[in-house]
Design a protein around this motif. Structure first.
Motif, PDB file in Angstrom:
ATOM      1  N   UNK A 103     -33.265  -5.206 -19.548  1.00 34.37           N
ATOM      2  CA  UNK A 103     -31.847  -5.455 -19.267  1.00 34.37           C
ATOM      3  C   UNK A 103     -31.422  -4.720 -17.991  1.00 34.37           C
ATOM      4  N   UNK A 104     -30.640  -5.414 -17.170  1.00 30.38           N
ATOM      5  CA  UNK A 104     -30.034  -4.771 -16.016  1.00 30.38           C
ATOM      6  C   UNK A 104     -30.818  -4.876 -14.728  1.00 30.38           C
ATOM      7  N   UNK A 105     -31.870  -5.705 -14.712  1.00 32.47           N
ATOM      8  CA  UNK A 105     -32.676  -5.872 -13.494  1.00 32.47           C
ATOM      9  C   UNK A 105     -32.828  -7.369 -13.182  1.00 32.47           C
ATOM     10  N   UNK A 106     -31.726  -8.068 -12.922  1.00 26.92           N
ATOM     11  CA  UNK A 106     -31.788  -9.524 -12.732  1.00 26.92           C
ATOM     12  C   UNK A 106     -32.584  -9.969 -11.516  1.00 26.92           C
ATOM     13  N   UNK A 107     -32.717  -9.116 -10.506  1.00 28.53           N
ATOM     14  CA  UNK A 107     -33.422  -9.520  -9.291  1.00 28.53           C
ATOM     15  C   UNK A 107     -34.943  -9.355  -9.403  1.00 28.53           C
ATOM     16  N   UNK A 108     -35.395  -8.722 -10.466  1.00 29.58           N
ATOM     17  CA  UNK A 108     -36.830  -8.462 -10.617  1.00 29.58           C
ATOM     18  C   UNK A 108     -37.588  -9.725 -11.001  1.00 29.58           C
ATOM     19  N   UNK A 109     -37.009 -10.540 -11.867  1.00 32.31           N
ATOM     20  CA  UNK A 109     -37.734 -11.643 -12.490  1.00 32.31           C
ATOM     21  C   UNK A 109     -38.385 -12.579 -11.472  1.00 32.31           C
ATOM     22  N   UNK A 110     -37.619 -13.063 -10.495  1.00 35.99           N
ATOM     23  CA  UNK A 110     -38.176 -14.037  -9.553  1.00 35.99           C
ATOM     24  C   UNK A 110     -39.372 -13.460  -8.795  1.00 35.99           C
ATOM     25  N   UNK A 111     -39.246 -12.229  -8.336  1.00 41.39           N
ATOM     26  CA  UNK A 111     -40.341 -11.622  -7.573  1.00 41.39           C
ATOM     27  C   UNK A 111     -41.569 -11.436  -8.456  1.00 41.39           C
ATOM     28  N   UNK A 129     -51.942  -6.751  -7.580  1.00 42.38           N
ATOM     29  CA  UNK A 129     -51.591  -5.327  -7.570  1.00 42.38           C
ATOM     30  C   UNK A 129     -50.135  -5.178  -7.130  1.00 42.38           C
ATOM     31  N   UNK A 130     -49.306  -4.641  -8.021  1.00 36.25           N
ATOM     32  CA  UNK A 130     -47.871  -4.526  -7.752  1.00 36.25           C
ATOM     33  C   UNK A 130     -47.428  -3.072  -7.797  1.00 36.25           C
ATOM     34  N   UNK A 131     -46.449  -2.744  -6.968  1.00 32.19           N
ATOM     35  CA  UNK A 131     -45.834  -1.429  -7.021  1.00 32.19           C
ATOM     36  C   UNK A 131     -44.365  -1.615  -7.399  1.00 32.19           C
ATOM     37  N   UNK A 132     -43.992  -1.098  -8.555  1.00 29.97           N
ATOM     38  CA  UNK A 132     -42.612  -1.149  -9.020  1.00 29.97           C
ATOM     39  C   UNK A 132     -41.955   0.179  -8.672  1.00 29.97           C
ATOM     40  N   UNK A 133     -40.824   0.130  -7.992  1.00 26.03           N
ATOM     41  CA  UNK A 133     -40.214   1.376  -7.532  1.00 26.03           C
ATOM     42  C   UNK A 133     -38.718   1.395  -7.819  1.00 26.03           C
ATOM     43  N   UNK A 263     -41.644  -4.373  -5.925  1.00 28.89           N
ATOM     44  CA  UNK A 263     -40.477  -4.842  -6.668  1.00 28.89           C
ATOM     45  C   UNK A 263     -39.546  -3.669  -6.910  1.00 28.89           C
ATOM     46  N   UNK A 264     -38.313  -3.810  -6.445  1.00 29.24           N
ATOM     47  CA  UNK A 264     -37.338  -2.726  -6.556  1.00 29.24           C
ATOM     48  C   UNK A 264     -36.536  -2.824  -7.847  1.00 29.24           C
ATOM     49  N   UNK A 265     -36.353  -1.681  -8.498  1.00 31.25           N
ATOM     50  CA  UNK A 265     -35.495  -1.551  -9.669  1.00 31.25           C
ATOM     51  C   UNK A 265     -34.299  -0.693  -9.273  1.00 31.25           C
ATOM     52  N   UNK A 266     -33.140  -0.994  -9.834  1.00 28.94           N
ATOM     53  CA  UNK A 266     -31.907  -0.308  -9.437  1.00 28.94           C
ATOM     54  C   UNK A 266     -31.272   0.391 -10.637  1.00 28.94           C
ATOM     55  N   UNK A 267     -30.287   1.248 -10.337  1.00 34.08           N
ATOM     56  CA  UNK A 267     -29.533   1.909 -11.416  1.00 34.08           C
ATOM     57  C   UNK A 267     -28.827   0.864 -12.272  1.00 34.08           C
ATOM     58  N   UNK A 268     -28.633   1.189 -13.529  1.00 31.68           N
ATOM     59  CA  UNK A 268     -27.977   0.273 -14.458  1.00 31.68           C
ATOM     60  C   UNK A 268     -26.474   0.272 -14.232  1.00 31.68           C
TER      61      UNK A 268
END
Length: 338
Positions: A103-111, A129-133, A263-268
């Motif tokens: 929840x809270x990471x809507x921009x992650x899915x497409x990438x 090979x992915x880097x999630x940050x 793939x960037x993750x952001x604050x909720x």
């Protein structure tokens, strides 16, 4: 002679009455001289009819090499464990379920879908090979767990936290030492699924990143004792860096260029926090509480109160602890007149 590679599955078509089975963990119990002599001893035993077959489970490289030198090609069968392959249906399942789980990471899915798509092609053999940050506790590790659960519910996720290896032995763990010590290669050979999580990847000393070059490029990991096939694996690395520029500066171009995607993750935001509060509250309410405890929470409007406090909460881990603590506090205070 049977050489089984990875996870203990393999050839079973032999006379089981006189079979010697050498499992991966048992090689570590032998001294180095005996390990090197083992293939020759086995040949003597087979000629003396002590055994009809010998099975090596994840043998060290030198044992496999010596065995192939001592026995004819037709006497040896090498069996590789077949991990569940990633198919287009898995991509569709990720699309359908991801935003309800993370929840809270809507921009992650497409990438995520874009980067995983090549694995749906049978001829594509490399790992992805992915880097999630991004910030801690917002879904990076949970994404790896989720992807693994889509591919295979029954097998575990391979996870190693690189921050746990900040010792002088870390180089030995990565590059291999003597056969008696633990190593990343041997741990990878024991993995149950083809999803590999390297948590807190940036905590690896920069001088040791070269250990991952061939793994990321070709899907092969080789150390002093073992060779691991990571064909078509999903390798997910995580870091708390906030930008790709930070990643490039800290990790260096050599390893940075080997990632297939970032793939960037952001604050909720507060909407996401509220949804997570609801999910955690309902999960505890429905599965852990008796009717009396439910009445206590209902009378105190506990869920409503929690929703009013989301601004005080930070990430998923914090929210889970906050909800659990508040529920326990309400129930204990009521039952014990505190």
């Amino acid at each position: 002679m049977d050489v089984l590679k990875e996870n203990g599955e393999g050839h079973r078509d032999f006379d089981s009455r006189k079979v010697l089975i050498c499992r991966a963990e048992e090689f570590a119990l032998l001294n180095d001289g005996y390990v090197d002599a083992l293939p020759a001893l086995i040949k003597v035993w087979i000629l003396a009819d002590k055994f009809s077959n010998v099975v090596f489970h994840n043998p060290p490289n030198n044992i496999e090499k010596l065995t192939k030198q001592l026995f004819k090609k037709e006497q040896i069968k090498v069996s590789q464990f077949k991990y569940t392959s990633f198919k287009y249906k898995h991509l569709e399942m990720i699309k359908e379920k991801y935003n309800d789980v993370i929840i809270g990471q809507p921009d992650v899915l497409k990438r995520l879908l874009v980067y995983l798509y090549p694995l749906t092609k049978p001829k594509y053999k490399k790992p992805v090979v992915l880097l999630l940050y991004g910030p801690a506790g917002v879904g990076k590790t949970e994404t790896a767990k989720f992807v693994k659960s889509i591919i295979s519910r029954n097998n575990g996720l391979f996870r190693t936290q690189l921050s746990m290896h900040q010792t002088s032995d870390f180089a030995s763990y990565l590059f291999g030492d003597n056969i008696h010590k633990s190593s990343l290669a041997l741990d990878l050979l024991k993995r149950e699924s083809n999803v590999v999580l390297l948590d807190e990847f940036d905590k690896c000393p920069p001088l040791l990143y070269s250990a991952f070059y061939q793994m990321f490029d070709e899907g092969i990991f080789v150390d002093k004792n073992y060779r691991v096939n990571l064909e078509k694996a999903i390798i997910i690395c995580t870091t708390n860096f906030q930008t790709e520029r930070e990643i490039f500066v800290h990790l260096g171009e050599a390893i940075y260029s080997r990632f297939d995607g970032f793939i960037q993750y952001t604050d909720l935001d507060e909407g996401a926090k509220t949804r997570i509060v609801e999910r955690e509250y309902i999960g505890i309410y429905q599965t852990l509480l008796d009717n009396q405890e439910k009445r206590i929470l209902d009378e105190n409007q506990t869920l409503f109160a929690l929703k009013q406090e989301v601004s005080e909460m930070t990430n998923v881990r914090n929210i889970k602890n906050y909800v659990k603590s508040r529920i326990s506090s309400k129930i204990v205070s009521h039952k014990m007149n505190l």
